[in-house]
Design an enzyme around this catalytic site. Structure first.
Site, mmCIF file in Angstrom:
data_model
loop_
_atom_site.group_PDB
_atom_site.id
_atom_site.type_symbol
_atom_site.label_atom_id
_atom_site.label_comp_id
_atom_site.label_asym_id
_atom_site.label_seq_id
_atom_site.Cartn_x
_atom_site.Cartn_y
_atom_site.Cartn_z
ATOM 1 N N TYR A 22 0.791 -1.228 0.000
ATOM 2 C CA TYR A 22 0.000 0.000 0.000
ATOM 3 C C TYR A 22 0.826 1.282 0.000
ATOM 4 O O TYR A 22 0.258 2.369 -0.081
ATOM 5 C CB TYR A 22 -0.939 0.008 1.211
ATOM 6 C CG TYR A 22 -1.879 -1.173 1.225
ATOM 7 C CD1 TYR A 22 -2.906 -1.276 0.296
ATOM 8 C CD2 TYR A 22 -1.716 -2.204 2.144
ATOM 9 C CE1 TYR A 22 -3.756 -2.367 0.286
ATOM 10 C CE2 TYR A 22 -2.565 -3.291 2.146
ATOM 11 C CZ TYR A 22 -3.580 -3.373 1.222
ATOM 12 O OH TYR A 22 -4.416 -4.452 1.211
ATOM 13 N N ASN A 73 -13.030 3.766 -1.215
ATOM 14 C CA ASN A 73 -12.126 2.627 -1.116
ATOM 15 C C ASN A 73 -12.693 1.778 0.014
ATOM 16 O O ASN A 73 -12.474 2.067 1.183
ATOM 17 C CB ASN A 73 -10.698 3.059 -0.803
ATOM 18 C CG ASN A 73 -9.744 1.886 -0.759
ATOM 19 O OD1 ASN A 73 -10.148 0.744 -0.577
ATOM 20 N ND2 ASN A 73 -8.461 2.164 -0.908
ATOM 21 N N HIS A 79 -15.230 -7.222 -1.081
ATOM 22 C CA HIS A 79 -15.384 -8.634 -1.431
ATOM 23 C C HIS A 79 -16.425 -9.355 -0.586
ATOM 24 O O HIS A 79 -16.676 -10.537 -0.809
ATOM 25 C CB HIS A 79 -14.028 -9.338 -1.263
ATOM 26 C CG HIS A 79 -12.881 -8.490 -1.669
ATOM 27 N ND1 HIS A 79 -12.638 -8.135 -2.984
ATOM 28 C CD2 HIS A 79 -11.922 -7.861 -0.922
ATOM 29 C CE1 HIS A 79 -11.565 -7.345 -3.023
ATOM 30 N NE2 HIS A 79 -11.120 -7.166 -1.792
ATOM 31 N N ASP A 86 -25.864 -2.557 -1.572
ATOM 32 C CA ASP A 86 -27.261 -2.137 -1.628
ATOM 33 C C ASP A 86 -27.414 -0.653 -1.316
ATOM 34 O O ASP A 86 -28.284 0.015 -1.872
ATOM 35 C CB ASP A 86 -28.109 -2.979 -0.678
ATOM 36 C CG ASP A 86 -28.313 -4.398 -1.175
ATOM 37 O OD1 ASP A 86 -27.997 -4.686 -2.346
ATOM 38 O OD2 ASP A 86 -28.792 -5.233 -0.376
ATOM 39 N N HIS A 101 -9.023 1.376 -5.415
ATOM 40 C CA HIS A 101 -8.161 0.464 -4.661
ATOM 41 C C HIS A 101 -6.721 0.874 -4.897
ATOM 42 O O HIS A 101 -6.311 1.095 -6.048
ATOM 43 C CB HIS A 101 -8.372 -0.991 -5.093
ATOM 44 C CG HIS A 101 -9.747 -1.472 -4.838
ATOM 45 N ND1 HIS A 101 -10.183 -1.824 -3.581
ATOM 46 C CD2 HIS A 101 -10.810 -1.613 -5.671
ATOM 47 C CE1 HIS A 101 -11.456 -2.179 -3.654
ATOM 48 N NE2 HIS A 101 -11.862 -2.049 -4.908
#
Length: 144
Positions: A22, A73, A79, A86, A101
């Site tokens: 990252y 993000n 996942h 929703d 990401h």
């Protein structure tokens, strides 16, 4: 136009957690850069981070009710969270959202290859490090 930038679980650990994946840039630095970029482009911006799915969902509802664009993000919730998906679908009635990401999720573990959010996002930016946030902001600024 107002853009709400949301960061999900563990993103408060940027610069500390897995810097080989990252990078070393902290979330505070990312947010400072985004505020400067937004000011230059005449866009109002607000940045928030939470490790709690429900809080992120509440903020998405706030954005939908207020007609804001969203850059998100979602971290690991990408996942796993049908509930976040929703909530985000409602943004498509307004400015929509862009999924960001920092790492290239498609070059990582197989479970990271699936996103519940990508099919309903305006776009997905992955693997460009923290620059992805600025690219998403530029997109919304041009649409304003």
């Amino acid at each position: 136009m107002k853009v709400l930038v949301l960061n999900g679980p563990n993103l408060n650990r940027l610069g500390k957690r897995q810097p080989e994946v990252y990078g070393s840039t902290t979330l505070a630095v990312v947010e400072k850069q985004l505020r400067e970029q937004a000011e230059q482009r005449g866009v109002e911006i607000e940045c928030r981070q939470s490790n709690y799915e429900g809080e992120l969902i509440d903020w998405v509802h706030e954005a939908a009710d207020s007609g804001w664009a969203v850059i998100i993000n979602p971290g690991g919730l990408t996942h796993t969270s049908v509930a976040l998906r929703d909530a985000l679908v409602e943004l498509n009635d307004h400015h929509g959202f862009i999924e960001v990401h920092i790492s290239n999720v498609h070059a990582r573990e197989p479970f990271r290859h699936h996103s519940y959010l990508s099919p309903i996002a305006i776009g997905v930016i992955a693997g460009l490090g923290t620059d992805g946030y600025g690219l998403a902001l530029d997109y919304f600024a041009r649409r304003n």
